[in-house]
Motif scaffolding. Structure first.
Motif, PDB file in Angstrom:
ATOM      1  N   GLY A 218      17.790 -29.378  17.587  1.00 58.96           N
ATOM      2  CA  GLY A 218      18.686 -28.936  18.931  1.00 58.96           C
ATOM      3  C   GLY A 218      19.663 -30.625  19.564  1.00 58.96           C
ATOM      4  N   ASP A 219      19.562 -31.438  18.228  1.00 58.65           N
ATOM      5  CA  ASP A 219      21.048 -32.305  18.840  1.00 58.65           C
ATOM      6  C   ASP A 219      21.797 -32.206  18.437  1.00 58.65           C
ATOM      7  N   PHE A 220      23.150 -31.139  18.895  1.00 58.76           N
ATOM      8  CA  PHE A 220      24.357 -30.318  18.300  1.00 58.76           C
ATOM      9  C   PHE A 220      25.277 -31.996  17.994  1.00 58.76           C
ATOM     10  N   ASP A 221      25.189 -32.963  18.732  1.00 63.11           N
ATOM     11  CA  ASP A 221      26.253 -34.356  19.276  1.00 63.11           C
ATOM     12  C   ASP A 221      25.598 -35.382  17.850  1.00 63.11           C
ATOM     13  N   ASN A 222      25.103 -34.834  18.029  1.00 60.95           N
ATOM     14  CA  ASN A 222      24.032 -36.000  16.737  1.00 60.95           C
ATOM     15  C   ASN A 222      23.741 -37.089  17.098  1.00 60.95           C
ATOM     16  N   ASP A 223      23.438 -37.270  18.379  1.00 61.73           N
ATOM     17  CA  ASP A 223      23.456 -38.877  18.769  1.00 61.73           C
ATOM     18  C   ASP A 223      21.950 -39.320  18.533  1.00 61.73           C
ATOM     19  N   GLY A 224      20.925 -38.119  17.713  1.00 61.95           N
ATOM     20  CA  GLY A 224      19.611 -38.303  17.791  1.00 61.95           C
ATOM     21  C   GLY A 224      18.797 -38.186  18.971  1.00 61.95           C
ATOM     22  N   ARG A 225      19.305 -37.181  20.259  1.00 64.97           N
ATOM     23  CA  ARG A 225      18.943 -37.201  21.015  1.00 64.97           C
ATOM     24  C   ARG A 225      18.845 -35.690  21.617  1.00 64.97           C
ATOM     25  N   VAL A 226      17.716 -35.059  21.640  1.00 64.11           N
ATOM     26  CA  VAL A 226      17.968 -33.672  22.644  1.00 64.11           C
ATOM     27  C   VAL A 226      18.265 -33.736  24.030  1.00 64.11           C
ATOM     28  N   SER A 227      19.290 -33.573  24.987  1.00 64.66           N
ATOM     29  CA  SER A 227      19.661 -34.419  25.845  1.00 64.66           C
ATOM     30  C   SER A 227      19.982 -32.704  26.991  1.00 64.66           C
ATOM     31  N   PHE A 228      20.642 -33.031  27.980  1.00 67.56           N
ATOM     32  CA  PHE A 228      21.335 -32.113  28.570  1.00 67.56           C
ATOM     33  C   PHE A 228      22.622 -31.839  28.189  1.00 67.56           C
ATOM     34  N   ALA A 229      23.643 -32.860  27.483  1.00 64.09           N
ATOM     35  CA  ALA A 229      24.458 -32.688  26.781  1.00 64.09           C
ATOM     36  C   ALA A 229      24.478 -31.140  25.720  1.00 64.09           C
ATOM     37  N   ASP A 230      24.196 -31.501  24.915  1.00 66.15           N
ATOM     38  CA  ASP A 230      22.912 -30.596  23.966  1.00 66.15           C
ATOM     39  C   ASP A 230      22.898 -29.111  24.418  1.00 66.15           C
ATOM     40  N   PHE A 231      22.401 -29.440  25.620  1.00 66.64           N
ATOM     41  CA  PHE A 231      22.045 -27.988  26.873  1.00 66.64           C
ATOM     42  C   PHE A 231      23.403 -27.036  27.031  1.00 66.64           C
ATOM     43  N   LEU A 232      24.395 -27.905  26.883  1.00 65.60           N
ATOM     44  CA  LEU A 232      25.568 -26.749  27.234  1.00 65.60           C
ATOM     45  C   LEU A 232      25.908 -27.107  26.312  1.00 65.60           C
ATOM     46  N   ARG A 233      26.377 -27.355  25.285  1.00 67.24           N
ATOM     47  CA  ARG A 233      27.018 -26.961  24.650  1.00 67.24           C
ATOM     48  C   ARG A 233      26.078 -25.777  23.699  1.00 67.24           C
ATOM     49  N   LEU A 234      24.937 -25.600  23.317  1.00 64.17           N
ATOM     50  CA  LEU A 234      24.197 -24.307  23.290  1.00 64.17           C
ATOM     51  C   LEU A 234      24.550 -23.037  24.528  1.00 64.17           C
ATOM     52  N   SER A 235      23.549 -23.640  25.523  1.00 71.44           N
ATOM     53  CA  SER A 235      24.612 -22.394  26.639  1.00 71.44           C
ATOM     54  C   SER A 235      25.586 -22.059  26.254  1.00 71.44           C
ATOM     55  N   GLY A 236      26.731 -22.488  26.369  1.00 70.71           N
ATOM     56  CA  GLY A 236      28.768 -22.250  26.068  1.00 70.71           C
ATOM     57  C   GLY A 236      28.717 -21.029  24.949  1.00 70.71           C
ATOM     58  N   ASN A 237      27.434 -21.408  23.731  1.00 67.34           N
ATOM     59  CA  ASN A 237      27.882 -20.595  22.732  1.00 67.34           C
ATOM     60  C   ASN A 237      26.574 -19.182  22.617  1.00 67.34           C
ATOM     61  N   PHE A 238      26.226 -19.497  23.748  1.00 67.79           N
ATOM     62  CA  PHE A 238      25.044 -18.281  23.495  1.00 67.79           C
ATOM     63  C   PHE A 238      25.386 -16.768  22.978  1.00 67.79           C
ATOM     64  N   GLY A 239      24.941 -16.413  22.787  1.00 67.94           N
ATOM     65  CA  GLY A 239      25.597 -15.294  21.629  1.00 67.94           C
ATOM     66  C   GLY A 239      26.514 -14.737  20.535  1.00 67.94           C
ATOM     67  N   ASN A 240      27.195 -15.787  20.245  1.00 69.76           N
ATOM     68  CA  ASN A 240      27.666 -16.679  18.984  1.00 69.76           C
ATOM     69  C   ASN A 240      27.732 -16.048  17.577  1.00 69.76           C
ATOM     70  N   GLU A 241      28.607 -15.077  16.714  1.00 72.44           N
ATOM     71  CA  GLU A 241      28.259 -14.994  15.284  1.00 72.44           C
ATOM     72  C   GLU A 241      28.866 -15.510  14.907  1.00 72.44           C
ATOM     73  N   VAL A 242      28.367 -15.734  13.652  1.00 73.94           N
ATOM     74  CA  VAL A 242      29.354 -16.106  12.466  1.00 73.94           C
ATOM     75  C   VAL A 242      30.801 -15.077  11.711  1.00 73.94           C
ATOM     76  N   ASP A 243      31.703 -16.118  11.900  1.00 69.12           N
ATOM     77  CA  ASP A 243      32.551 -15.421  10.671  1.00 69.12           C
ATOM     78  C   ASP A 243      32.779 -15.498   9.696  1.00 69.12           C
ATOM     79  N   ARG A 244      32.457 -14.232   8.956  1.00 69.69           N
ATOM     80  CA  ARG A 244      32.540 -14.608   7.897  1.00 69.69           C
ATOM     81  C   ARG A 244      34.002 -13.530   6.823  1.00 69.69           C
ATOM     82  N   ILE A 245      34.291 -13.995   6.156  1.00 73.34           N
ATOM     83  CA  ILE A 245      35.565 -12.883   5.729  1.00 73.34           C
ATOM     84  C   ILE A 245      35.236 -12.442   4.270  1.00 73.34           C
TER      85      ILE A 245
END
Length: 245
Positions: A218-245
Motif C-alpha cells: 500500500g505504499d505508492f509514493d515509495n517513502d516506506g510508510r502507508v499514509s493518507f497520501a497513499d490512500f488518496l492515490r488509491l482512492s483517486g484511481n479506484f476502478g482504473n484498469e490496465v491499458d493493454r495493446i
C-alpha cells in the motif's frame, strides 16, 4: 548452409546468424551459443545459450524443428524501446514444433524501457506451432531473479513478481508459447492484477500507518510508510484498469 550431419557447438563456440539459414540434421549446444537473426533447421538440443539478435540488439531466430532446452540451457531475451507501443522491439524465438522449457530465462530491458502508469506490454518471446512443455527453473530480469509473488489464476505455471516501484513482470505459458508481460501499475493496484479494486483497499487498510513496507502493501509514493497520501492515490484511481495493446 546445408550440413549432412549434426552441428555441435561446444563451450566457447558461437553460431552467429546474419539473416542466413543453417540446415543440419540436428543441432546440439554443449555450452555453445546460437545468436543473431536467421533460420536453423533440424531438431535442437540446448545446454548452451540461445540469444536472438545479440547483446542489446533485438532479433528473431526461427527453428524449423522442435527445440528442447535442458537444465543447463539459457534463453536470453531483450525487451526494447516502447516509443511506439504498436511496434514493440523485442527478441523472439519461433519454433516449428514443441519448445521444451527448462533451464534459465534471462530478460534484459534495453535503455530506459518502462511502460507508462496503467499500461501493460505483452511480448510473445517464444512462438510455437505446437506447445511449450515445462517451465523455466529460474527467471531473471536485469540480473535480479524473479519470484512467484502472486498467483496468476489463468495459468498455474505462470509467475508474477513485483520488481519495484509498481512494476510487475509476469511470465506465462499460453498454448502458443512463452509470454512476458511488463506492467506499470496504477497507484493503488497492490497485486498487479490490472485493476484497482476492493482487494487493494483491504491490503492498504491492513497496513495503514506501518513503516518498512512497499508498493504491494500500500505504499505508492515509495517513502516506506502507508499514509493518507497513499490512500488518496488509491482512492483517486479506484476502478482504473490496465491499458493493454
Amino acid at each position: 548452409l546445408q550440413l549432412f550431419g549434426s552441428a555441435i557447438l561446444d563451450q566457447g563456440s558461437t553460431l552467429q546468424l546474419n539473416n542466413g539459414e543453417l540446415d543440419p540434421l540436428a543441432v546440439e549446444l554443449r555450452g555453445g551459443t546460437v545468436s543473431g537473426t536467421g533460420t536453423v533447421g533440424g531438431e535442437v538440443l540446448s545446454q548452451g545459450q540461445i540469444v536472438p539478435g545479440g547483446i542489446e540488439q533485438t532479433g528473431k531466430i526461427s527453428f524449423l524443428g522442435s527445440v528442447d532446452q535442458l537444465s543447463r540451457g539459457s534463453l536470453i531475451i531483450d525487451l526494447g524501446d516502447n516509443a511506439d507501443r504498436r511496434n514493440l522491439q523485442f527478441d523472439q524465438v519461433e519454433v516449428d514444433g514443441n519448445f521444451g522449457v527448462d533451464g534459465k530465462l534471462e530478460l534484459v530491458t534495453l535503455e530506459s524501457y518502462r511502460p507508462a502508469e496503467g499500461e501493460e506490454d505483452d511480448f510473445l518471446i517464444v512462438a510455437t506451432t505446437q506447445n511449450a512443455l515445462g517451465e523455466f527453473d529460474a527467471i531473471f530480469l536485469d540480473g535480479q531473479q524473479l519470484e512467484s509473488e502472486f498467483l496468476v489464476v489463468s495459468d498455474r505455471r505462470a509467475i508474477r513478481d513485483h520488481v519495484g516501484g509498481g512494476r510487475f513482470i509476469t511470465v506465462g505459458y499460453p498454448n502458443e508459447g512463452v509470454e512476458v508481460t511488463n506492467y506499470t501499475a496504477w497507484a493503488g493496484d497492490t497485486d498487479g492484477d490490472g485493476v484497482v479494486d476492493f482487494d487493494d483497499f483491504l491490503v492498504q487498510s491492513l497496513n495503514f500507518g506501518l513503516d518498512g513496507v512497499d508498493w504491494t502493501e500500500g505504499d505508492f509514493d515509495n517513502d516506506g510508510r502507508v499514509s493518507f497520501a497513499d490512500f488518496l492515490r488509491l482512492s483517486g484511481n479506484f476502478g482504473n484498469e490496465v491499458d493493454r495493446i
